[in-house]
Enzyme design. Structure first.
Site, PDB file in Angstrom:
ATOM      1  N   ARG A  60      67.730 105.820  88.290  1.00 25.56           N
ATOM      2  CA  ARG A  60      66.614 106.779  88.234  1.00 25.56           C
ATOM      3  C   ARG A  60      66.719 107.683  86.999  1.00 25.56           C
ATOM      4  NH1 ARG A  60      65.567 112.000  87.364  1.00 25.56           N
ATOM      5  NH2 ARG A  60      67.440 112.520  88.558  1.00 25.56           N
ATOM      6  N   ASP A  61      67.714 108.534  86.963  1.00 21.75           N
ATOM      7  CA  ASP A  61      67.785 109.486  85.851  1.00 21.75           C
ATOM      8  C   ASP A  61      68.026 108.753  84.541  1.00 21.75           C
ATOM      9  OD1 ASP A  61      67.567 112.018  84.823  1.00 21.75           O
ATOM     10  OD2 ASP A  61      69.603 112.636  85.273  1.00 21.75           O
ATOM     11  N   HIS A  66      74.669 116.219  81.780  1.00 15.81           N
ATOM     12  CA  HIS A  66      74.272 115.321  80.693  1.00 15.81           C
ATOM     13  C   HIS A  66      75.268 115.517  79.564  1.00 15.81           C
ATOM     14  CE1 HIS A  66      70.359 113.735  82.198  1.00 15.81           C
ATOM     15  NE2 HIS A  66      70.547 114.724  83.058  1.00 15.81           N
ATOM     16  N   CYS A  69      65.970 113.157  79.939  1.00 12.26           N
ATOM     17  CA  CYS A  69      64.772 113.502  80.703  1.00 12.26           C
ATOM     18  C   CYS A  69      63.599 113.502  79.741  1.00 12.26           C
ATOM     19  CB  CYS A  69      64.933 114.874  81.351  1.00 12.26           C
ATOM     20  SG  CYS A  69      63.426 115.462  82.148  1.00 12.26           S
ATOM     21  N   HIS A 117      75.847 117.964  87.818  1.00 15.42           N
ATOM     22  CA  HIS A 117      75.003 116.924  87.196  1.00 15.42           C
ATOM     23  C   HIS A 117      74.984 117.234  85.699  1.00 15.42           C
ATOM     24  CE1 HIS A 117      71.219 114.315  87.283  1.00 15.42           C
ATOM     25  NE2 HIS A 117      71.050 114.961  86.139  1.00 15.42           N
ATOM     26  N   ASN A 141      73.197 110.994  81.159  1.00 12.04           N
ATOM     27  CA  ASN A 141      74.170 111.601  82.062  1.00 12.04           C
ATOM     28  C   ASN A 141      75.562 111.185  81.613  1.00 12.04           C
ATOM     29  OD1 ASN A 141      71.623 110.781  83.722  1.00 12.04           O
ATOM     30  ND2 ASN A 141      72.544 112.474  84.823  1.00 12.04           N
TER      31      ASN A 141
HETATM   32  P1  HMG Z   1      49.921 117.537  87.789  1.00 14.25           P
HETATM   33  O1  HMG Z   1      49.259 116.775  86.681  1.00 14.25           O
HETATM   34  O2  HMG Z   1      50.052 118.997  87.657  1.00 14.25           O
HETATM   35  O3  HMG Z   1      49.281 117.313  89.212  1.00 14.25           O
HETATM   36  O4  HMG Z   1      51.344 116.863  88.031  1.00 14.25           O
HETATM   37  P2  HMG Z   1      48.120 116.488  89.808  1.00 14.25           P
HETATM   38  O5  HMG Z   1      48.229 116.725  91.263  1.00 14.25           O
HETATM   39  O6  HMG Z   1      46.865 116.851  89.071  1.00 14.25           O
HETATM   40  O7  HMG Z   1      48.440 114.954  89.531  1.00 14.25           O
HETATM   41  C1  HMG Z   1      48.244 114.281  88.304  1.00 14.25           C
HETATM   42  C2  HMG Z   1      48.007 112.809  88.564  1.00 14.25           C
HETATM   43  O8  HMG Z   1      49.156 112.252  89.185  1.00 14.25           O
HETATM   44  C3  HMG Z   1      46.859 112.554  89.534  1.00 14.25           C
HETATM   45  O9  HMG Z   1      46.354 111.273  89.210  1.00 14.25           O
HETATM   46  C4  HMG Z   1      47.553 112.482  90.866  1.00 14.25           C
HETATM   47  O10 HMG Z   1      46.841 111.711  91.809  1.00 14.25           O
HETATM   48  C5  HMG Z   1      48.823 111.780  90.498  1.00 14.25           C
HETATM   49  P3  HMG Z   1      44.987 111.097  88.385  1.00 14.25           P
HETATM   50  O11 HMG Z   1      43.932 111.804  89.194  1.00 14.25           O
HETATM   51  O12 HMG Z   1      45.241 111.765  87.061  1.00 14.25           O
HETATM   52  O13 HMG Z   1      44.821 109.632  88.293  1.00 14.25           O
HETATM   53  N1  HMG Z   1      49.961 112.133  91.346  1.00 14.25           N
HETATM   54  C6  HMG Z   1      50.788 111.222  91.885  1.00 14.25           C
HETATM   55  N2  HMG Z   1      50.786 109.885  91.856  1.00 14.25           N
HETATM   56  C7  HMG Z   1      51.772 109.260  92.521  1.00 14.25           C
HETATM   57  N3  HMG Z   1      52.761 109.919  93.187  1.00 14.25           N
HETATM   58  C8  HMG Z   1      52.776 111.247  93.239  1.00 14.25           C
HETATM   59  C9  HMG Z   1      51.753 111.962  92.571  1.00 14.25           C
HETATM   60  N4  HMG Z   1      51.489 113.268  92.424  1.00 14.25           N
HETATM   61  C10 HMG Z   1      50.381 113.355  91.682  1.00 14.25           C
HETATM   62  N5  HMG Z   1      53.767 111.878  93.882  1.00 14.25           N
HETATM   63  C11 HMG Z   1      53.420 116.415  89.176  1.00 14.25           C
HETATM   64  C12 HMG Z   1      52.290 117.415  88.956  1.00 14.25           C
HETATM   65  C13 HMG Z   1      54.535 117.096  89.938  1.00 14.25           C
HETATM   66  C14 HMG Z   1      52.874 115.228  89.974  1.00 14.25           C
HETATM   67  C15 HMG Z   1      53.913 115.941  87.782  1.00 14.25           C
HETATM   68  O14 HMG Z   1      54.235 117.079  87.048  1.00 14.25           O
HETATM   69  C16 HMG Z   1      55.103 115.035  87.859  1.00 14.25           C
HETATM   70  O15 HMG Z   1      55.023 113.910  88.345  1.00 14.25           O
HETATM   71  N6  HMG Z   1      56.265 115.508  87.309  1.00 14.25           N
HETATM   72  C17 HMG Z   1      57.501 114.770  87.385  1.00 14.25           C
HETATM   73  C18 HMG Z   1      58.150 114.736  86.016  1.00 14.25           C
HETATM   74  C19 HMG Z   1      59.449 113.963  86.125  1.00 14.25           C
HETATM   75  O16 HMG Z   1      59.542 112.998  86.869  1.00 14.25           O
HETATM   76  N7  HMG Z   1      60.490 114.366  85.347  1.00 14.25           N
HETATM   77  C20 HMG Z   1      61.736 113.715  85.367  1.00 14.25           C
HETATM   78  C21 HMG Z   1      62.488 113.898  86.641  1.00 14.25           C
HETATM   79  S1  HMG Z   1      63.307 115.501  86.750  1.00 14.25           S
HETATM   80  C22 HMG Z   1      64.817 115.241  85.969  1.00 14.25           C
HETATM   81  O17 HMG Z   1      65.048 114.199  85.413  1.00 14.25           O
HETATM   82  C23 HMG Z   1      65.872 116.321  86.025  1.00 14.25           C
HETATM   83  C24 HMG Z   1      67.028 115.986  86.952  1.00 14.25           C
HETATM   84  O18 HMG Z   1      67.651 114.778  86.564  1.00 14.25           O
HETATM   85  C25 HMG Z   1      68.065 117.110  86.932  1.00 14.25           C
HETATM   86  C26 HMG Z   1      68.432 117.529  85.508  1.00 14.25           C
HETATM   87  O19 HMG Z   1      69.041 116.738  84.784  1.00 14.25           O
HETATM   88  O20 HMG Z   1      68.009 118.634  85.157  1.00 14.25           O
HETATM   89  C27 HMG Z   1      66.536 115.827  88.399  1.00 14.25           C
HETATM   90 MG    MG Z   2      69.185 114.611  84.926  1.00 14.29          MG
END
Ligand code: HMG
Ligand code: MG
Length: 286
Positions: A13-14, A207, A238, A205, A247
């Site tokens: 995933r990450d 990186h 990310c 966690h 990571n």
């Molecule tokens: P948004 O654009 O503010 O919200 O996104 P929205 O509700 O308007 O949704 C946008 C579009 O996504 C819409 O589709 C929704 O239907 C769809 P459209 O109308 O444009 O066709 N949608 C979804 N589709 C499928 N599954 C869903 C979903 N939700 C909405 N669950 C949102 C808000 C939270 C969805 C967006 O900001 C998002 O997906 N962010 C995730 C970003 C991400 O994945 N980042 C990487 C992971 S975090 C990370 O790696 C850090 C970590 O490892 C720890 C560290 O290292 O720090 C965990």
């Molecule tokens: Mg991470």
């Protein structure tokens, strides 16, 4: 010093979420299935975020449908909102991971909302997960530095960890998202967090952008943490943390822990094979 640590494998995933090459489903499944024989208790394999935001994770349900579920392994999935939770439940994820940021800038970039709004969004997710019997893990990003806001105060991290715990997550993983955090600052952050939350409920966690991840693990071990996230082959980064590298590599962490006399229950040969597979996935032609 302890003689036992759990490594949580987050590479599928990450790690993979940040690859520019769209990795074929069969390759993802092969990696997860190999990892399933290595002795991990938890492997993060899926992300039910918006596919518009992270296209690489769009086939997460197919990954969960296609893998061989090894006994005793929990297959985890990232969940950003109710829609993500529904998708994770439908796909049979073993547990969910909700994620917030300790800094406003990264919260906006990664989740398109403020920290407060992210908690408003997650409260019903936590309630529904509890009702469905799905265990939830929590992540806090930017525990020392934010790519947008700069240094993050330890008290801000402690406050967000406490709010995640209040939602009922069983463990909070502390994300050093930029991979530039210095061990001294990691130590200060952990002192603030562990003054409010027991170390047994925390994971590290790290990186490895600056190559300091193992030193940060050592600092965290001293502060009582016994769970660390890692990615085979050092995959990752990310998409919303520009410049952040992968990571800490599972094989490096495993080798280092073994050298310290610390048990992980992992098979180093299988981990090495998985690391080679992960690296070849990264470099294979599109
Ligand atoms: P948004 O654009 O503010 O919200 O996104 P929205 O509700 O308007 O949704 C946008 C579009 O996504 C819409 O589709 C929704 O239907 C769809 P459209 O109308 O444009 O066709 N949608 C979804 N589709 C499928 N599954 C869903 C979903 N939700 C909405 N669950 C949102 C808000 C939270 C969805 C967006 O900001 C998002 O997906 N962010 C995730 C970003 C991400 O994945 N980042 C990487 C992971 S975090 C990370 O790696 C850090 C970590 O490892 C720890 C560290 O290292 O720090 C965990
Ligand atoms: Mg991470």
């Amino acid at each position: 010093m302890t003689d036992r640590v759990e490594i949580v494998e987050v590479g599928p995933r990450d790690g993979l979420q940040n690859e520019t090459r769209l990795i074929p489903l069969a390759e993802k499944i092969a990696l997860v299935d190999l990892l399933g024989t290595a002795g991990f208790r938890r492997i993060e394999v899926a992300s039910f975020v918006s596919p518009r935001w992270v296209p690489q994770m769009a086939d997460s349900a197919q990954v969960l449908a296609g893998i061989a579920r090894a006994p005793g392994v929990s297959y985890m999935a990232l969940v950003p909102n109710l829609r993500g939770l529904e998708r994770a439940l439908a796909a049979g994820a073993g547990e969910g991971a909700i994620f917030v940021s300790a800094s406003e800038g990264f919260s906006r970039a990664n989740l398109n909302c403020s920290i407060d709004e992210s908690f408003d969004r997650l409260a019903p997710v936590a309630a529904e997960a509890r009702a469905a019997g799905l265990p939830l893990r929590g992540y806090v990003s930017c525990v020392t530095d934010c790519p947008y806001d700069g240094p993050v105060a330890p008290a801000a991290v402690a406050a967000v960890v406490a709010r995640l715990r209040a939602l009922g997550v069983y463990e909070v993983s502390l994300g050093e998202t930029t991979g530039r955090g210095l061990p001294e600052r990691v130590g200060q952050m952990l002192a603030a967090v562990t003054s409010e939350v027991p170390a047994a409920a925390l994971a590290g966690h790290f990186h490895d952008t600056s190559g300091r991840a193992l030193e940060n693990v050592a600092v965290a071990l001293e502060q009582g943490l016994r769970v660390f996230d890692a990615a085979v082959g050092g995959l990752g980064g990310c998409p919303y943390a520009p410049g952040a590298k992968g990571n800490v590599a599972t094989e490096r962490l495993l080798g280092w822990l073994t050298g310290q006399g610390i048990e992980t229950g992992l098979d180093a040969d299988v981990v090495a094979r998985a690391a080679a597979m992960a690296q070849s996935m990264r470099h294979a032609p599109a």
